[in-house]
Design an enzyme around this catalytic site. Structure first.
Site, PDB file in Angstrom:
ATOM      1  N   ILE A  34      66.390  23.222 -12.024  1.00  9.13           N
ATOM      2  CA  ILE A  34      67.418  22.698 -13.017  1.00  9.13           C
ATOM      3  C   ILE A  34      66.107  23.003 -14.122  1.00  9.13           C
ATOM      4  O   ILE A  34      66.321  23.248 -15.645  1.00  9.13           O
ATOM      5  CB  ILE A  34      68.194  21.699 -13.386  1.00  9.13           C
ATOM      6  CG1 ILE A  34      69.425  22.571 -14.806  1.00  9.13           C
ATOM      7  CG2 ILE A  34      67.411  20.233 -13.746  1.00  9.13           C
ATOM      8  CD1 ILE A  34      70.135  21.077 -15.004  1.00  9.13           C
ATOM      9  N   VAL A 100      65.471  11.896  -7.945  1.00 15.75           N
ATOM     10  CA  VAL A 100      67.270  12.143  -6.811  1.00 15.75           C
ATOM     11  C   VAL A 100      66.743  11.407  -5.664  1.00 15.75           C
ATOM     12  O   VAL A 100      65.996  12.159  -4.573  1.00 15.75           O
ATOM     13  CB  VAL A 100      67.550  13.350  -6.785  1.00 15.75           C
ATOM     14  CG1 VAL A 100      69.353  13.503  -6.764  1.00 15.75           C
ATOM     15  CG2 VAL A 100      67.369  14.030  -8.641  1.00 15.75           C
ATOM     16  N   HIS A 104      64.969  16.336  -0.668  1.00 11.22           N
ATOM     17  CA  HIS A 104      64.938  17.287  -1.613  1.00 11.22           C
ATOM     18  C   HIS A 104      63.409  18.260  -1.336  1.00 11.22           C
ATOM     19  O   HIS A 104      62.808  17.133  -1.229  1.00 11.22           O
ATOM     20  CB  HIS A 104      65.536  17.914  -2.583  1.00 11.22           C
ATOM     21  CG  HIS A 104      64.749  16.850  -3.397  1.00 11.22           C
ATOM     22  ND1 HIS A 104      65.276  15.489  -4.209  1.00 11.22           N
ATOM     23  CD2 HIS A 104      63.618  16.628  -4.497  1.00 11.22           C
ATOM     24  CE1 HIS A 104      64.564  14.531  -4.767  1.00 11.22           C
ATOM     25  NE2 HIS A 104      63.917  15.266  -5.155  1.00 11.22           N
TER      26      HIS A 104
HETATM   27  P1  AMP Z   1      62.498  14.975  -7.450  1.00  9.06           P
HETATM   28  O1  AMP Z   1      61.399  13.851  -8.758  1.00  9.06           O
HETATM   29  O2  AMP Z   1      61.412  15.355  -6.358  1.00  9.06           O
HETATM   30  O3  AMP Z   1      62.689  13.788  -6.975  1.00  9.06           O
HETATM   31  O4  AMP Z   1      62.731  16.013  -7.949  1.00  9.06           O
HETATM   32  C1  AMP Z   1      63.741  16.355  -8.819  1.00  9.06           C
HETATM   33  C2  AMP Z   1      64.196  17.772  -9.255  1.00  9.06           C
HETATM   34  O5  AMP Z   1      65.454  17.869  -9.537  1.00  9.06           O
HETATM   35  C3  AMP Z   1      64.031  17.987 -10.381  1.00  9.06           C
HETATM   36  O6  AMP Z   1      62.780  18.660 -10.116  1.00  9.06           O
HETATM   37  C4  AMP Z   1      64.835  18.406 -11.459  1.00  9.06           C
HETATM   38  O7  AMP Z   1      65.097  18.832 -11.959  1.00  9.06           O
HETATM   39  C5  AMP Z   1      65.740  18.897 -10.331  1.00  9.06           C
HETATM   40  N1  AMP Z   1      67.048  18.394 -11.111  1.00  9.06           N
HETATM   41  C6  AMP Z   1      68.059  17.490 -11.409  1.00  9.06           C
HETATM   42  N2  AMP Z   1      69.071  17.468 -11.772  1.00  9.06           N
HETATM   43  C7  AMP Z   1      69.681  18.683 -10.661  1.00  9.06           C
HETATM   44  C8  AMP Z   1      70.670  19.270 -10.682  1.00  9.06           C
HETATM   45  N3  AMP Z   1      71.882  19.062 -11.259  1.00  9.06           N
HETATM   46  N4  AMP Z   1      70.684  20.774 -10.475  1.00  9.06           N
HETATM   47  C9  AMP Z   1      69.119  21.969 -10.418  1.00  9.06           C
HETATM   48  N5  AMP Z   1      68.688  20.827 -10.108  1.00  9.06           N
HETATM   49  C10 AMP Z   1      68.019  19.386 -10.381  1.00  9.06           C
END
Ligand code: AMP
Length: 123
Positions: A34, A100, A104
């Site tokens: 996002i 998150v 991922h």
């Molecule tokens: P991390 O710091 O590795 O946990 O990265 C989390 C990633 O999730 C970040 O790059 C955010 O931009 C992405 N993110 C958070 N919410 C969403 C969402 N609803 N859809 C797509 N990406 C998201």
């Protein structure tokens, strides 16, 4: 730590919030980040409830592990970065600033990605 089933990616997997889907198979889902950090920035996640790479490594089945890595390859080919070059990374835990708590893998590319890792946070 117990898996938090209210995290945002768990909600995406349950269809409670939308995502911009790039790829899906039985074990994985891939969607555009996002807040993209590069022209291509896709997140590849397992459908199973795994908090981090550490959790996945310890508890996922061989089929789930194979599917996740194959999905990364599929995404790289589908987005064209397999030809131009790309980086994959998975932030795990506090020092990596994992935001998150659902595993991922970031797939980023289509620009010069610079050095491998950033500067340390200020102390
Ligand atoms: P991390 O710091 O590795 O946990 O990265 C989390 C990633 O999730 C970040 O790059 C955010 O931009 C992405 N993110 C958070 N919410 C969403 C969402 N609803 N859809 C797509 N990406 C998201």
């Amino acid at each position: 730590m117990a898996y938090d089933s209210n995290n945002i990616f768990a909600k995406i997997l349950r269809g409670e919030i939308p995502c911009d889907k790039v790829f899906e198979d039985d074990h994985t889902l891939a969607f555009n980040d996002i807040n993209p950090q590069a022209p291509v920035h896709v997140l590849v996640i397992p459908k199973g409830a795994y908090e981090s790479m550490d959790d996945f490594h310890a508890n996922a089945s061989d089929a789930e592990i194979a599917a996740l890595i194959r999905a990364v390859g599929e995404v790289a080919r589908m987005t064209g970065v397999a030809e131009t070059g790309y980086r994959i990374l998975s932030n795990t835990g506090v020092d990596a600033h994992q935001e998150v708590p659902h595993l991922h893998i970031h797939v980023v590319g289509k620009r010069d990605l610079g050095g491998m890792i950033g500067r340390p946070r200020p102390s």
